[in-house]
Design an enzyme around this catalytic site. Structure first.
Site, mmCIF file in Angstrom:
data_model
loop_
_atom_site.group_PDB
_atom_site.id
_atom_site.type_symbol
_atom_site.label_atom_id
_atom_site.label_comp_id
_atom_site.label_asym_id
_atom_site.label_seq_id
_atom_site.Cartn_x
_atom_site.Cartn_y
_atom_site.Cartn_z
ATOM 1 N N GLY A 4 0.823 -1.206 0.000
ATOM 2 C CA GLY A 4 0.000 0.000 0.000
ATOM 3 C C GLY A 4 0.854 1.251 0.000
ATOM 4 O O GLY A 4 2.053 1.219 0.277
ATOM 5 N N VAL A 5 0.212 2.364 -0.324
ATOM 6 C CA VAL A 5 0.898 3.653 -0.398
ATOM 7 C C VAL A 5 1.249 4.142 1.000
ATOM 8 O O VAL A 5 0.575 3.803 1.971
ATOM 9 C CB VAL A 5 0.007 4.678 -1.143
ATOM 10 C CG1 VAL A 5 -1.203 5.061 -0.319
ATOM 11 C CG2 VAL A 5 0.787 5.907 -1.561
ATOM 12 N N GLY A 6 2.335 4.906 1.104
ATOM 13 C CA GLY A 6 2.680 5.517 2.384
ATOM 14 C C GLY A 6 4.113 5.236 2.778
ATOM 15 O O GLY A 6 4.808 4.459 2.121
ATOM 16 N N SER A 7 4.526 5.859 3.865
ATOM 17 C CA SER A 7 5.918 5.730 4.294
ATOM 18 C C SER A 7 6.257 4.298 4.664
ATOM 19 O O SER A 7 7.335 3.798 4.345
ATOM 20 C CB SER A 7 6.178 6.646 5.499
ATOM 21 O OG SER A 7 6.196 7.993 5.090
ATOM 22 N N GLU A 35 -0.874 -0.989 -6.834
ATOM 23 C CA GLU A 35 -1.582 0.227 -7.208
ATOM 24 C C GLU A 35 -0.614 1.394 -7.367
ATOM 25 O O GLU A 35 -0.811 2.258 -8.209
ATOM 26 C CB GLU A 35 -2.600 0.445 -6.086
ATOM 27 C CG GLU A 35 -3.257 1.736 -5.973
ATOM 28 C CD GLU A 35 -4.153 1.739 -4.720
ATOM 29 O OE1 GLU A 35 -4.929 0.785 -4.533
ATOM 30 O OE2 GLU A 35 -4.077 2.695 -3.928
ATOM 31 N N ASN A 51 -8.059 9.513 5.715
ATOM 32 C CA ASN A 51 -7.999 9.733 4.264
ATOM 33 C C ASN A 51 -9.117 9.027 3.501
ATOM 34 O O ASN A 51 -9.951 9.652 2.886
ATOM 35 C CB ASN A 51 -6.652 9.276 3.706
ATOM 36 C CG ASN A 51 -5.482 10.009 4.348
ATOM 37 O OD1 ASN A 51 -5.619 11.151 4.764
ATOM 38 N ND2 ASN A 51 -4.350 9.359 4.445
ATOM 39 N N GLY A 103 -7.288 1.679 -2.111
ATOM 40 C CA GLY A 103 -7.313 0.357 -2.717
ATOM 41 C C GLY A 103 -7.024 -0.758 -1.727
ATOM 42 O O GLY A 103 -6.916 -1.921 -2.112
#
Lengths: 485, 485
Positions: free
Chosen positions: B260-263, B287, B377, B381
């Site tokens: 997943g997105v993020g740090s 994604e 947020n 996905g």
């Protein structure tokens, strides 16, 4: 059908008595059983195991619900230590809630993969009901469920040939098991009644441990007669559907519907017979074929039906059995990983209609656990359709226990279907269309349109108090806990 | 590429200043914007709308997160009345939590269909950033997101050509929009780096209202440097993965991963560089492409990467821009309805790794709302991958705010990922493998292996008290509410 099977047995088969076959199942075996919608499951073997007097600690994995020979007799014999992914008898439920059976509740679409590739279990033996068997194939009976995956995944196989199930059932089966990831190909199904396989489940002949005979009938469903609430829900759903048919070109010529299993689903299917589809072809692409669908087929109101099980009443089953090959022109049974496949549900733009125990005012649905704790049956396929349908509808009466308890609640303490999945709520009171709404707007829609008048004041009061606390989904958790659901 | 586009403009185009184009957007328009992972979104038009001084009440629909020109400038101008399906700026979040913006949080995979066919909105205009445009086509920039569906669904189209984005980005795009249901065909993708379309998004030339120019850069990501916790999580995940690679033939030759997105996701991707994959091809099917993946590619540790966006830092973006065509040999960007497609995730047997705000002791994860109420947020996905991955992993630090708050909690008051979806929890403390466990067994696994030692006593105390109440998922709701999360 050129390759139609006309005899129940072909080739050299290891025929056995149920007791002898049961002896070959280890005390702590992981047993994968056929069955879905409480039909098509093995009967003689489970009874032989239950009567064996042995100290069994079986793990029992089914496709969906099975009948009393497994989830009553084996449970009462204290033979089941672990059970996946669904149970639906009072006896199993009690032990699940007492944590005497370790129960894990899974989405049925992915269960075959979880068993075969996902590390859910290390399967020992598959026990499968069939109408016919050969040295390296079998033909399922009244359901397919996860039988192809189970037969592939298990070390050994015991087949129960049920002489009570007509051999003609082969006509409705379309067995297709996707290849193993990562080189799995897309499921090549373009038409709901298309055939991408045949009637046979193939297996490695080395696996075949025993073939047993039985003539016990399925534990068929009993549905209550439609209630006034059922009919009001069906009318409200019908009004919604009439508007939807006008809204998008997707529904212009064909309308794909799915209804969840149960009395309400059955009633909805039956009531739709009176709806004006204005010349559209109506297609059922779902998981269960219930009596209501036979009515629709008999009345010429349904183009075809694709599912994984014939979850009929005894009378419905007789009706089907008397003309299996006639019905087979319009009915196809598929493995659950095809019938409930996310992409196929998406491809066909299905309008999915499933029920729930309760829905909260922000559109989260609980279909498995009362007050977050007490298990009822299991999520079954409702999550598959709620997530992947083009329009997902949750249909339920606004109250239960004769109006004493509201099924519209401030907060669902168990969430099976999230706010991201549900589009529309329908009760006998009306319709809440949640598409594009914020949680606060959803609460207004749901309380106003779906709650029972006798609970509206308390729900509005909760909502107003919750809004004082602020936030995108306003809640007053202490108050939510005090709600008497 | 034989049909490579070498000029940014082709044919007769309605070139316009941003202000003039903005005038053609109605005050209450439903605006579909390109963008995903805070890149590839339109910039000049949103700023012109924000500066217009008009009393706007726009509905803004994006594929995923967009940058400050939309979710800060337009928000501060009070121009956004409704926002779907994701937001990620402090300004948007505040208005969402004050219910000044009506926000509906959706799974990103199905958003294109919801917009085009599902009745989520009635779209007026799509505003799309492109690197090149012709009379009936455009080439997206740094993300594809839901652009093909948006362009199809909207009445009108405004294209922003961004001269800051290299024309060479066309090399990474594979635009494929599935047909309309119910005659949609299976997505014909068999290989993660396969190409089933080309770089162009086609549109009806009658839709093209204006072409605007800009050279504003994307609001690229800033990731924190990996913390000790990130590295410990990566190590624990690595140990788990090493065992998984031995477990099933699915992972024997190739391993498909998603982060997943993020740090944390970025850090996990980066740390994997040291893992021994024992000769397996490692493939990213997810994604977002973040800097960690570029590192893996540069080091020759990654076979290829399929995603919907280049969610890179400024430095990562520069690195990519300097050799887009080189990277394009191993990177493909797809529309989100392909990158996040349920069946493709399933086909490839993906191991999905996503984070959450908190996980409860029974394996329900909350990734969107603090204490059930306050939006962060959006689900993005994460639900697509948690539901459809062969093995879905939730990776998170066991605490937040310097150890003051436990991310392992008695009860998640908002559930985005249900107990039916998650397989494994990983924190810096260890790994809880939930596959095949009952809820009570899950609680034992999660508290023992994943909770921070300073919270274990309180969690055990809750669990023991809850068990007194009985049930399959034991809870003491009043106590759960008192937990200080």
């Amino acid at each position: 059908m050129s390759d139609r099977v006309t005899e129940r047995y072909a080739g050299e088969l290891p025929m056995a008595e149920a007791d002898d076959a049961a002896d070959r199942v280890a005390d702590d075996a992981v047993v994968l059983v056929s069955g879905f919608g409480s039909v098509g499951y093995p009967k003689a073997l489970p009874l032989a195991l239950a009567d064996s007097g042995r100290d069994l600690e079986l793990t029992v994995v089914s496709g969906g619900s099975v009948g009393e020979e497994i989830d009553t007799a084996l449970v009462e014999a204290d033979a089941i230590a672990r059970r996946y992914p669904y149970q639906s008898t009072p006896e199993a439920r009690e032990k699940v809630n007492n944590n005497e059976i370790a129960f894990s509740d899974r989405n049925v679409s992915s269960l075959g993969d979880e068993v075969q590739y996902g590390g859910l279990v290390d399967p020992d033996v598959a026990i499968v009901e069939a109408v016919a068997v050969g040295e390296d194939w079998l033909i399922p009976s009244t359901s397919i469920g996860q039988t192809p995956a189970f037969v592939d995944a298990a070390e050994k196989l015991i087949v129960e040939v049920n002489h009570n199930q007509p051999l003609e059932l082969q006509a409705v089966h379309d067995v297709y098991r996707p290849d193993a990831p990562p080189n799995r190909e897309p499921i090549p199904l373009s038409e709901p009644d298309g055939r991408i396989g045949d009637a046979k489940v193939r297996f490695d002949p080395e696996k075949l441990l025993a073939v047993v005979e039985t003539d016990r009938p399925d534990s068929t469903y009993t549905f209550r007669d439609p209630t006034d609430d059922d009919r009001a829900i069906a009318r409200n759903f019908g009004s919604f559907l009439a508007e939807e048919m006008e809204r998008t070109p997707v529904f212009e010529e064909e309308l794909y519907l799915q209804f969840g299993v149960g009395s309400l689903g059955n009633a909805l299917m039956g009531e739709l017979i009176d709806l004006d589809f204005a010349g559209r072809d109506v297609v059922y692409f779902g998981e269960v074929i219930q009596d209501g669908l036979l009515d629709m087929l008999d009345a010429g109101r349904l183009e075809c039906a694709s599912a994984t099980t014939l979850a009929l009443t005894e009378e419905g089953q007789q009706r089907l059995f008397e003309d299996v090959e006639g019905y087979a022109e319009d009915i196809v049974l598929r493995p659950t990983d095809v019938s409930n496949d996310a992409r196929l549900i998406n491809q066909f733009g299905v309008v999915g209609v499933n029920s729930a125990i309760e829905v909260d005012i922000y559109g989260h649905a609980n279909s498995t656990h009362v007050r977050g704790s007490k298990a009822i049956n299991g999520v079954g396929g409702s999550g598959d359709f709620n997530r992947n349908s083009l329009v997902s509808v949750c249909a339920l009466p606004s109250t239960l226990k004769g109006g004493e308890i509201s099924r519209i609640v401030p907060m669902s303490f168990h969430v099976d279907h999230t706010e991201h999945d549900l589009d529309v709520i329908v009760t006998e009171q009306g319709v809440a269309d949640l598409r594009g709404t914020s949680p606060v707007e959803r609460a207004e829609e749901i309380i106003e349109n779906c709650a029972h008048p006798s609970f509206k004041p308390a729900l509005w009061e909760y909502f107003e108090a919750a809004k004082e606390q602020g936030g995108h989904i306003p809640h007053d958790l202490k108050r939510a806990v005090e709600w008497p659901n």
